[in-house]
Design a protein around this motif. Structure first.
Motif, short mmCIF file in Angstrom:
data_model
loop_
_atom_site.label_atom_id
_atom_site.label_comp_id
_atom_site.label_asym_id
_atom_site.label_seq_id
_atom_site.Cartn_x
_atom_site.Cartn_y
_atom_site.Cartn_z
N ILE A 11 -97.62 60.93 19.81
CA ILE A 11 -96.16 60.97 19.74
C ILE A 11 -95.81 60.36 18.39
O ILE A 11 -95.99 59.17 18.17
N GLN A 12 -95.33 61.22 17.49
CA GLN A 12 -95.07 60.79 16.12
C GLN A 12 -93.56 60.64 15.89
O GLN A 12 -92.78 61.51 16.26
N SER A 13 -93.19 59.53 15.25
CA SER A 13 -91.79 59.32 14.88
C SER A 13 -91.41 60.29 13.77
O SER A 13 -92.22 60.57 12.89
N VAL A 108 -86.91 53.94 17.76
CA VAL A 108 -87.63 52.98 16.94
C VAL A 108 -86.60 51.91 16.56
O VAL A 108 -85.63 52.20 15.86
N SER A 109 -86.82 50.70 17.03
CA SER A 109 -85.84 49.62 16.89
C SER A 109 -85.37 49.44 15.46
O SER A 109 -86.17 49.26 14.54
N GLY A 110 -84.04 49.51 15.28
CA GLY A 110 -83.43 49.28 13.98
C GLY A 110 -83.82 50.28 12.90
O GLY A 110 -83.58 50.05 11.73
N GLY A 111 -84.43 51.39 13.30
CA GLY A 111 -84.89 52.37 12.31
C GLY A 111 -86.03 51.82 11.46
O GLY A 111 -86.28 52.27 10.35
N GLY A 112 -86.74 50.82 12.02
CA GLY A 112 -87.81 50.15 11.28
C GLY A 112 -88.92 51.09 10.84
O GLY A 112 -89.28 52.02 11.55
N THR A 113 -89.44 50.84 9.66
CA THR A 113 -90.51 51.68 9.13
C THR A 113 -91.76 50.85 8.82
O THR A 113 -92.59 51.26 8.01
N SER A 114 -91.89 49.71 9.49
CA SER A 114 -93.10 48.91 9.25
C SER A 114 -94.00 48.95 10.49
O SER A 114 -93.54 49.12 11.62
N ASN A 115 -95.28 48.81 10.24
CA ASN A 115 -96.28 48.79 11.29
C ASN A 115 -95.92 47.71 12.31
O ASN A 115 -95.59 46.59 11.94
N GLY A 116 -95.93 48.05 13.60
CA GLY A 116 -95.63 47.08 14.65
C GLY A 116 -94.19 47.05 15.11
O GLY A 116 -93.84 46.26 15.98
N ILE A 120 -87.88 51.01 21.68
CA ILE A 120 -86.96 50.53 22.71
C ILE A 120 -86.20 51.68 23.35
O ILE A 120 -86.30 52.83 22.92
N LEU A 121 -85.44 51.35 24.36
CA LEU A 121 -84.53 52.28 25.02
C LEU A 121 -83.15 52.06 24.41
O LEU A 121 -82.71 50.91 24.26
N TRP A 122 -82.47 53.15 24.00
CA TRP A 122 -81.18 52.99 23.33
C TRP A 122 -80.26 54.16 23.66
O TRP A 122 -80.68 55.19 24.17
N ASN A 130 -79.54 59.54 13.44
CA ASN A 130 -80.73 58.72 13.65
C ASN A 130 -82.02 59.50 13.80
O ASN A 130 -82.31 60.04 14.86
N LYS A 131 -82.82 59.49 12.76
CA LYS A 131 -84.18 60.02 12.86
C LYS A 131 -85.05 59.10 13.71
O LYS A 131 -86.09 59.50 14.19
N ASN A 132 -84.63 57.83 13.86
CA ASN A 132 -85.43 56.89 14.64
C ASN A 132 -85.40 57.19 16.14
O ASN A 132 -86.09 56.54 16.92
#
Length: 152
Positions: A11-13, A108-116, A120-122, A130-132
Motif C-alpha cells: 500500500i503506497q502513499s 498520512v498524519s500531517g502530510g508527513g514525508t519522513s520515515n516513520g 491515522i484515521l481522518w 490532500n495527496k496524504n
C-alpha cells in the motif's frame, strides 16, 4: 489494480515520498516507511460477507488494518477472524481513498514525508486538497521484478 486473495500488495502513499504502509518492528501502530520488501509491508485483501475489503498482514500473526472509531486515531493491526470481522477492519476503496463506513479515511498524519510518519484515521478531503489521503495498491511481484538485479 486490485489483487485479492493470497496475492500480496504493498500500500503506497501517493505523496511524493513513495513510502509504504508498514507495521513497525515494535508496536502495532501503522507508519509510513521506505520500501524494504519485508512481510511488514505486504498485505492481502480479503472481502467481508457485505463486500468491504479487509487488509490482512502477511506477517505470521495475520492481523488486519483496524482504524478504530475516532478521528485522529493511529491505525493499528489487530487480530483478524474471518468469521467475525470487526466493523473497524472493514474498508472500501473509492478512487484511491481507503475509507471506512463511518466516512473516515486512511491519512498520512500531517502530510508527513519522513520515515516513520503515523498513518491515522481522518475526515475525507477533496482530491485536490490532500495527496496524504490517497493510496495505491502495488502487487508485490511487480515491485520485486522491477527491483531485482539484472541477470548475467
Amino acid at each position: 489494480y486490485l489483487s485479492k486473495g493470497t496475492v500480496h500488495n504493498y500500500i503506497q502513499s501517493d505523496l511524493a515520498s513513495g513510502f509504504y504502509v508498514t507495521i513497525p518492528s515494535s508496536g502495532d501502530g501503522i507508519v509510513m516507511a521506505y520500501p524494504n520488501k519485508s512481510d511488514n509491508q505486504k498485505w492481502f485483501l480479503d472481502v467481508s460477507a457485505t463486500g468491504e475489503t479487509v487488509f490482512v498482514s502477511k506477517r505470521k500473526d495475520g492481523g488486519a488494518l483496524d482504524g478504530g472509531v475516532t478521528v485522529g486515531t493511529q491505525i493499528k493491526v489487530t487480530p483478524y477472524n474471518k468469521s467475525n470481522i470487526k466493523p473497524s477492519q472493514k474498508w472500501t476503496i473509492d478512487n484511491k481513498y481507503f475509507q471506512m463506513k463511518n466516512g473516515y479515511v486512511m491519512d498520512v498524519s500531517g502530510g508527513g514525508t519522513s520515515n516513520g510518519t503515523a498513518v491515522i484515521l481522518w475526515n475525507k478531503k477533496s482530491k485536490s486538497e490532500n495527496k496524504n489521503q490517497q493510496f495505491s495498491l502495488i502487487p508485490v511481484k511487480k515491485v520485486e521484478i522491477e527491483c531485482s538485479e539484472p541477470q548475467i
